[in-house]
Design a protein around this motif. Sequence first.
Motif, PDB file in Angstrom:
ATOM      1  N   LEU A  48       0.835  -1.206   0.000  1.00 32.47           N
ATOM      2  CA  LEU A  48       0.000   0.000   0.000  1.00 32.47           C
ATOM      3  C   LEU A  48       0.876   1.265   0.000  1.00 32.47           C
ATOM      4  O   LEU A  48       0.602   2.227  -0.729  1.00 32.47           O
ATOM      5  CB  LEU A  48      -0.925  -0.019   1.221  1.00 32.47           C
ATOM      6  N   ALA A  49       1.950   1.230   0.787  1.00 30.58           N
ATOM      7  CA  ALA A  49       2.858   2.386   0.839  1.00 30.58           C
ATOM      8  C   ALA A  49       3.508   2.624  -0.516  1.00 30.58           C
ATOM      9  O   ALA A  49       3.597   3.760  -0.999  1.00 30.58           O
ATOM     10  CB  ALA A  49       3.920   2.158   1.920  1.00 30.58           C
ATOM     11  N   ALA A  50       3.962   1.541  -1.156  1.00 31.41           N
ATOM     12  CA  ALA A  50       4.615   1.665  -2.470  1.00 31.41           C
ATOM     13  C   ALA A  50       3.623   2.160  -3.518  1.00 31.41           C
ATOM     14  O   ALA A  50       3.951   3.017  -4.352  1.00 31.41           O
ATOM     15  CB  ALA A  50       5.205   0.323  -2.887  1.00 31.41           C
ATOM     16  N   ALA A  51       2.405   1.637  -3.453  1.00 31.84           N
ATOM     17  CA  ALA A  51       1.378   2.033  -4.436  1.00 31.84           C
ATOM     18  C   ALA A  51       1.105   3.527  -4.330  1.00 31.84           C
ATOM     19  O   ALA A  51       1.060   4.235  -5.347  1.00 31.84           O
ATOM     20  CB  ALA A  51       0.098   1.236  -4.195  1.00 31.84           C
ATOM     21  N   GLU A  52       0.958   4.016  -3.107  1.00 34.29           N
ATOM     22  CA  GLU A  52       0.661   5.434  -2.895  1.00 34.29           C
ATOM     23  C   GLU A  52       1.781   6.318  -3.437  1.00 34.29           C
ATOM     24  O   GLU A  52       1.541   7.307  -4.131  1.00 34.29           O
ATOM     25  CB  GLU A  52       0.450   5.682  -1.398  1.00 34.29           C
TER      26      GLU A  52
END
Lengths: 274, 67
Positions: free
Chosen positions: A133-137
Motif C-alpha cells: 500500500l505504501a509503495a502504491a501510494e
Amino acid sequence: MMSTLEQAQALEREDDPLKIGGRTLRSRLISGTGGFASMELMAQALIASGSQIATVALRRIQAPKGGAGERGSLVDVLAQAGVEVLPNTAGCHTARDAVLTAKLAREAFGTDWVKLEVIGDQDTLMPDAPELLAAAEELVDEGFVVLPYTTDDPVLARRLQDVGCAAVMPLGAPIGSGMGIRNPYNLTLIREAVSVPVVLDAGIGTASDAAIAMELGCDAVMVASAISRAADPVKMARAMKDAVHAGRLARLAGRIPRRLHATASTPEEGLAEL
Amino acid sequence: MIVLNGDRVQLPEGASLLAALANIGIDEESRGVAVAVDGEVVPRTHWEAYTLHDGARVEALTAMQGG
C-alpha cells in the motif's frame, strides 16, 4: 433482419473493451514471460495468446557475452511479437525497493505502467500488505499507472483503489501453484468493492480456471507459469485465449441460478398417456 | 574502486558512470537498460557527465523473462 451469424457477431461487439489507466486494451489476457524453455517458444506462445501486454522483470546485466544487442533481445523479441512491456517489481520485499525498481523500469522501457509486487514471504510469495500500500501510494504520486499484485482481500483491494491504483490484481492461489481460484467468494466481494478493473493474477493452472475468473466478474486474467510450463505452451496459450473469451461472454450472458433439484427443460404439457 | 552489480571494479579517479558501464558492454545506445547509483536512478543522458565517487554502488539492470 439479422442472420444468426450477424447476431452472434453483434453480441461480441456489445462487450465494452477493457480500459486501464485511460488506455483501451484489445485483449483481456495478460501474459508473463518467465519460465519458457526458449525465447522463440515464448514469442510463439505470446502470439497464440493474443495478449497485448506481457510482464517482464528487471535484473542485473551479466558480464558481456555478445554485445548490447543480445542483452536487449527480450525487449526486441516482444516488440517483434507486437507485445507491449509491462514491467514488474518481482523480487522486491520492501516499498523502497519496489519504488526504485519501478523508476528504473520507467527509465529502461519508457513506460509509466508498473505491475507492483512487494513480496512478504518466500514460501508463499504472498504480498506484504502494508509495504504494498505504501509503495502504491508513492508510485501513484510519482505519476505511475499502478497495477498491484494483491491478496484476495476486498478491504485491501479498496484501499489500493483509494490511493489511486489503476487496477487491482488479486491472487487466485499462490504464484506458480496452479491451484486455481481457491476463494471465489472473495473475488466476488472484490468485484463489488472496487470500480477499477480486477485482473486475476496468480494461481491459474489450466484454461477452466481462467474462464471461472472471468465468470466471477474479473475484467482480465494474468497467466504466466500455466502457459510457460505447460507441456505445449503454444497450445495452452491458445486455450487460455479462448477460455478468457468464453468466460467473459458467459459473465455478460448471465448464468442460471444453481438449484438443488432438477428443473425440466422440456414441458410436461402434451405428454402422451401410454 | 566502485561496486558494479555487486562486483568490485577498479576505475581511474574521476571516472564517469559511462566509463564504468563499458565494463559490462553498456553504452548510451543500449536499449532496455536502466542504471541507479547509490539507490538513485541516473538517466542515460547523464551517464557521461556523472562522476563516480570512491565506493559508489552502481546497479545496471535490464529486462529479464519474468511473471
